[in-house]
Design a protein around this motif. Structure first.
Motif, PDB file in Angstrom:
ATOM      1  N   GLY A 162       0.795  -1.223   0.000  1.00  0.00           N
ATOM      2  CA  GLY A 162       0.000   0.000   0.000  1.00  0.00           C
ATOM      3  C   GLY A 162       0.829   1.276   0.000  1.00  0.00           C
ATOM      4  N   GLN A 163       2.142   1.122  -0.045  1.00  0.00           N
ATOM      5  CA  GLN A 163       3.009   2.311  -0.106  1.00  0.00           C
ATOM      6  C   GLN A 163       2.856   2.947  -1.496  1.00  0.00           C
ATOM      7  N   ASN A 164       3.139   4.240  -1.599  1.00  0.00           N
ATOM      8  CA  ASN A 164       2.973   4.900  -2.896  1.00  0.00           C
ATOM      9  C   ASN A 164       4.068   4.473  -3.872  1.00  0.00           C
TER      10      ASN A 164
ATOM     11  N   ARG B  78      22.550   6.623  -1.150  1.00  0.00           N
ATOM     12  CA  ARG B  78      22.174   7.867  -0.468  1.00  0.00           C
ATOM     13  C   ARG B  78      21.381   7.569   0.788  1.00  0.00           C
ATOM     14  N   ARG B  79      20.596   6.483   0.751  1.00  0.00           N
ATOM     15  CA  ARG B  79      19.977   5.983   1.981  1.00  0.00           C
ATOM     16  C   ARG B  79      20.769   4.757   2.371  1.00  0.00           C
ATOM     17  N   LYS B  80      21.246   4.739   3.606  1.00  0.00           N
ATOM     18  CA  LYS B  80      22.232   3.716   3.958  1.00  0.00           C
ATOM     19  C   LYS B  80      21.626   2.553   4.729  1.00  0.00           C
TER      20      LYS B  80
ATOM     21  N   CYS C 108       2.009  17.023   4.887  1.00  0.00           N
ATOM     22  CA  CYS C 108       2.674  16.289   3.803  1.00  0.00           C
ATOM     23  C   CYS C 108       2.170  14.855   3.671  1.00  0.00           C
ATOM     24  N   HIS C 109       1.922  14.205   4.793  1.00  0.00           N
ATOM     25  CA  HIS C 109       1.549  12.785   4.719  1.00  0.00           C
ATOM     26  C   HIS C 109       0.040  12.588   4.606  1.00  0.00           C
ATOM     27  N   GLY C 110      -0.700  13.682   4.632  1.00  0.00           N
ATOM     28  CA  GLY C 110      -2.148  13.599   4.430  1.00  0.00           C
ATOM     29  C   GLY C 110      -2.901  13.327   5.718  1.00  0.00           C
TER      30      GLY C 110
ATOM     31  N   ARG D 199       3.434   7.029   2.414  1.00  0.00           N
ATOM     32  CA  ARG D 199       2.293   6.611   3.220  1.00  0.00           C
ATOM     33  C   ARG D 199       2.868   6.219   4.575  1.00  0.00           C
ATOM     34  N   VAL D 200       2.232   6.655   5.652  1.00  0.00           N
ATOM     35  CA  VAL D 200       2.686   6.244   6.974  1.00  0.00           C
ATOM     36  C   VAL D 200       1.627   5.392   7.676  1.00  0.00           C
ATOM     37  N   ALA D 201       0.377   5.465   7.211  1.00  0.00           N
ATOM     38  CA  ALA D 201      -0.735   4.750   7.856  1.00  0.00           C
ATOM     39  C   ALA D 201      -0.461   3.251   7.932  1.00  0.00           C
TER      40      ALA D 201
ATOM     41  N   ASP E 138       8.235  -0.124  15.462  1.00  0.00           N
ATOM     42  CA  ASP E 138       9.661   0.095  15.738  1.00  0.00           C
ATOM     43  C   ASP E 138      10.337   0.774  14.551  1.00  0.00           C
ATOM     44  N   TYR E 139       9.863   0.422  13.358  1.00  0.00           N
ATOM     45  CA  TYR E 139      10.414   1.054  12.166  1.00  0.00           C
ATOM     46  C   TYR E 139      10.112   2.555  12.174  1.00  0.00           C
ATOM     47  N   LEU E 140       8.858   2.920  12.446  1.00  0.00           N
ATOM     48  CA  LEU E 140       8.478   4.336  12.491  1.00  0.00           C
ATOM     49  C   LEU E 140       9.336   5.089  13.508  1.00  0.00           C
TER      50      LEU E 140
ATOM     51  N   ALA F  35      12.227   4.360  14.758  1.00  0.00           N
ATOM     52  CA  ALA F  35      13.635   4.454  14.351  1.00  0.00           C
ATOM     53  C   ALA F  35      13.825   5.536  13.291  1.00  0.00           C
ATOM     54  N   GLN F  36      12.892   5.628  12.336  1.00  0.00           N
ATOM     55  CA  GLN F  36      13.041   6.644  11.280  1.00  0.00           C
ATOM     56  C   GLN F  36      12.907   8.044  11.879  1.00  0.00           C
ATOM     57  N   LEU F  37      11.931   8.225  12.763  1.00  0.00           N
ATOM     58  CA  LEU F  37      11.727   9.557  13.335  1.00  0.00           C
ATOM     59  C   LEU F  37      12.953   9.988  14.137  1.00  0.00           C
TER      60      LEU F  37
ATOM     61  N   ILE G 256      18.881  11.138   5.599  1.00  0.00           N
ATOM     62  CA  ILE G 256      18.795  12.584   5.802  1.00  0.00           C
ATOM     63  C   ILE G 256      17.807  13.135   4.782  1.00  0.00           C
ATOM     64  N   ASP G 257      16.835  13.867   5.257  1.00  0.00           N
ATOM     65  CA  ASP G 257      15.948  14.580   4.344  1.00  0.00           C
ATOM     66  C   ASP G 257      15.596  15.882   5.033  1.00  0.00           C
ATOM     67  N   PRO G 258      15.993  17.011   4.447  1.00  0.00           N
ATOM     68  CA  PRO G 258      15.838  18.293   5.140  1.00  0.00           C
ATOM     69  C   PRO G 258      14.388  18.616   5.509  1.00  0.00           C
ATOM     70  N   LEU G 259      13.449  18.301   4.617  1.00  0.00           N
ATOM     71  CA  LEU G 259      12.034  18.593   4.910  1.00  0.00           C
ATOM     72  C   LEU G 259      11.577  17.836   6.144  1.00  0.00           C
ATOM     73  N   MET G 260      11.871  16.541   6.146  1.00  0.00           N
ATOM     74  CA  MET G 260      11.409  15.684   7.235  1.00  0.00           C
ATOM     75  C   MET G 260      12.185  15.971   8.504  1.00  0.00           C
TER      76      MET G 260
ATOM     77  N   ALA H 166      13.367  18.785   9.477  1.00  0.00           N
ATOM     78  CA  ALA H 166      12.851  20.009  10.082  1.00  0.00           C
ATOM     79  C   ALA H 166      11.611  19.716  10.921  1.00  0.00           C
ATOM     80  N   ASN H 167      10.844  18.711  10.517  1.00  0.00           N
ATOM     81  CA  ASN H 167       9.618  18.378  11.246  1.00  0.00           C
ATOM     82  C   ASN H 167       9.853  17.457  12.431  1.00  0.00           C
ATOM     83  N   ALA H 168      10.962  16.752  12.440  1.00  0.00           N
ATOM     84  CA  ALA H 168      11.238  15.819  13.536  1.00  0.00           C
ATOM     85  C   ALA H 168      12.112  16.471  14.609  1.00  0.00           C
TER      86      ALA H 168
HETATM   87  C1  HEC Z   1       6.983  19.338   4.892  1.00  0.00           C
HETATM   88  C2  HEC Z   1       6.597  17.972   4.606  1.00  0.00           C
HETATM   89  C3  HEC Z   1       6.635  16.956   5.732  1.00  0.00           C
HETATM   90  C4  HEC Z   1       6.039  17.033   6.969  1.00  0.00           C
HETATM   91  C5  HEC Z   1       5.230  18.178   7.560  1.00  0.00           C
HETATM   92  C6  HEC Z   1       6.300  15.762   7.623  1.00  0.00           C
HETATM   93  N1  HEC Z   1       7.003  14.941   6.784  1.00  0.00           N
HETATM   94 FE1  HEC Z   1       7.473  12.995   7.116  1.00  0.00          FE
HETATM   95  N2  HEC Z   1       8.482  12.897   5.356  1.00  0.00           N
HETATM   96  C7  HEC Z   1       8.576  13.934   4.451  1.00  0.00           C
HETATM   97  C8  HEC Z   1       9.436  13.520   3.366  1.00  0.00           C
HETATM   98  C9  HEC Z   1       9.840  14.363   2.168  1.00  0.00           C
HETATM   99  C10 HEC Z   1       9.823  12.172   3.653  1.00  0.00           C
HETATM  100  C11 HEC Z   1      10.693  11.237   2.807  1.00  0.00           C
HETATM  101  C12 HEC Z   1      12.119  11.556   3.073  1.00  0.00           C
HETATM  102  C13 HEC Z   1      13.116  10.552   2.549  1.00  0.00           C
HETATM  103  O1  HEC Z   1      13.093  10.194   1.382  1.00  0.00           O
HETATM  104  O2  HEC Z   1      13.928  10.130   3.373  1.00  0.00           O
HETATM  105  C14 HEC Z   1       9.202  11.825   4.909  1.00  0.00           C
HETATM  106  C15 HEC Z   1       9.348  10.601   5.518  1.00  0.00           C
HETATM  107  C16 HEC Z   1       8.702  10.223   6.673  1.00  0.00           C
HETATM  108  C17 HEC Z   1       8.771   8.909   7.268  1.00  0.00           C
HETATM  109  C18 HEC Z   1       9.497   7.709   6.715  1.00  0.00           C
HETATM  110  C19 HEC Z   1       8.519   6.882   5.912  1.00  0.00           C
HETATM  111  C20 HEC Z   1       9.037   5.534   5.536  1.00  0.00           C
HETATM  112  O3  HEC Z   1       8.256   4.728   5.003  1.00  0.00           O
HETATM  113  O4  HEC Z   1      10.200   5.238   5.766  1.00  0.00           O
HETATM  114  C21 HEC Z   1       8.003   8.937   8.389  1.00  0.00           C
HETATM  115  C22 HEC Z   1       7.743   7.801   9.344  1.00  0.00           C
HETATM  116  C23 HEC Z   1       7.466  10.279   8.508  1.00  0.00           C
HETATM  117  N3  HEC Z   1       7.909  11.047   7.459  1.00  0.00           N
HETATM  118  C24 HEC Z   1       6.636  10.693   9.522  1.00  0.00           C
HETATM  119  C25 HEC Z   1       6.259  12.017   9.737  1.00  0.00           C
HETATM  120  C26 HEC Z   1       5.618  12.489  10.938  1.00  0.00           C
HETATM  121  C27 HEC Z   1       5.212  11.599  12.100  1.00  0.00           C
HETATM  122  C28 HEC Z   1       5.453  13.834  10.784  1.00  0.00           C
HETATM  123  C29 HEC Z   1       4.913  14.817  11.790  1.00  0.00           C
HETATM  124  C30 HEC Z   1       5.658  14.888  13.035  1.00  0.00           C
HETATM  125  C31 HEC Z   1       5.959  14.195   9.463  1.00  0.00           C
HETATM  126  N4  HEC Z   1       6.459  13.068   8.879  1.00  0.00           N
HETATM  127  C32 HEC Z   1       5.899  15.449   8.907  1.00  0.00           C
HETATM  128  C33 HEC Z   1       7.958  15.154   4.534  1.00  0.00           C
HETATM  129  C34 HEC Z   1       7.247  15.625   5.632  1.00  0.00           C
END
Ligand code: HEC
Ligand code: HEC
Length: 224
Positions: free
Chosen positions: A88-90, A105-107, A160-162, A173-175, A180-182, A184-186, A197-201, A203-205
């Motif tokens: 069900g992932q995109n 780039r992702r290790k 971003c994730h809807g 998709r995160v639903a 444990d995976y979630l 660890a990523q956060l 490393i993803d600057p957008l994500m 910044a949110n974590a």
């Molecule tokens: C501004 C947009 C943005 C917001 C807001 C955002 N994310 Fe993300 N998120 C991303 C992007 C872009 C990626 C993919 C990055 C990559 O390729 O590593 C990502 C990746 C993730 C992943 C990894 C998914 C996977 O299958 O490995 C998780 C989990 C996640 N986000 C959870 C969250 C949670 C929880 C929040 C709120 C606290 C959040 N995100 C807020 C943009 C966002």
């Protein structure tokens, strides 16, 4: 009459599909060179627009997915909490992660190796195959914690994730993802360095406490 013809017909059809140069030609003739993001994405779009190519690509993916099932589960519902569901992932997100691993780039040593071994067609095929499987829903074990997580999620993550955690072409998709995976990523994004490393994500974590992560994980993993 029908009983005789059916097996013969399906046998003939099977042979046709496996003949290079026929049904699979547009998918199977990919050059074995590393494909750029643009190449992969435009090929994916072309395949998705063409039902016969889509079908062929899905089959290639299902076959290649046999080795993935050990860890990601049959049909992409992982049996392990530290290994992500792929079901069900995109599609575009999956393909992008496959590419990130193949380019280092992702290790993750193991995933990098296995991704480099896939052909271009297999990369697209596994993305299409897994995106079209269904995630098994797991209700929240701790409803109060999940409710806290929902209020956090609804303040930022939904942008971003809807609202329903389904993501989009660009965002994962995160639903229903594994807990444990979630978590660890956060934590990785929060650190802002290391294997992912993803600057957008990031910044949110960055401002998430451990308690925020626990709550958000309880909610997100239970989303349908
Ligand atoms: C501004 C947009 C943005 C917001 C807001 C955002 N994310 Fe993300 N998120 C991303 C992007 C872009 C990626 C993919 C990055 C990559 O390729 O590593 C990502 C990746 C993730 C992943 C990894 C998914 C996977 O299958 O490995 C998780 C989990 C996640 N986000 C959870 C969250 C949670 C929880 C929040 C709120 C606290 C959040 N995100 C807020 C943009 C966002
Ligand atoms: C030995 C176990 C194992 C096998 C076999 C395996 N994987 Fe993985 N895979 C993992 C682990 C563990 C992760 C999480 C890595 C991390 O934490 O970054 C992962 C991550 C992924 C991701 C990223 C998912 C996301 O939400 O971001 C994709 C895509 C993926 N694998 C696809 C595949 C495919 C396709 C195959 C088969 C060709 C495969 N994997 C085989 C263990 C495995």
């Amino acid at each position: 009459m029908q009983r005789i013809w059916k097996p013969i017909l399906s046998c003939l059809l099977g042979a046709l599909i496996h003949l290079p140069g026929l049904a699979q030609a547009p998918v199977a003739s990919a050059p074995a060179r590393p494909a750029s993001a643009v190449d992969l994405n435009s090929r994916l779009k072309a395949i998705e627009a063409e039902p016969r190519q889509f079908e062929a690509s899905y089959k290639i993916g299902r076959k290649a997915a046999a080795v993935c099932a050990n860890c990601h589960g049959e049909g992409g519902n992982s049996p392990r909490s530290d290994t992500p569901n792929l079901a069900g992932q995109n599609t575009a997100y999956l393909l992008d992660q496959v590419r990130q691993f193949s380019e280092g780039r992702r290790k993750n040593e193991f995933m990098e190796g296995i991704m480099r071994a896939l052909s271009v067609d297999e990369k697209i095929g596994v993305a299409i195959f897994y995106a079209n499987q269904t995630v098994v829903h797991k209700p929240a074990a701790d409803a109060a914690l999940a409710a806290k997580g929902k209020s956090y999620y609804d303040r930022t993550c939904f942008r971003c994730h809807g609202e329903l955690g389904m993501g989009s072409e660009k965002f994962a998709r995160v639903a229903g993802q594994q807990k444990d995976y979630l978590a660890a990523q956060l934590r990785r994004y929060r650190e802002g360095k290391g294997p992912r490393i993803d600057p957008l994500m990031a910044a949110n974590a960055r401002n998430m406490t451990d308690a925020d992560i626990d709550a958000v994980v309880a909610y997100v993993s239970s989303m349908k």
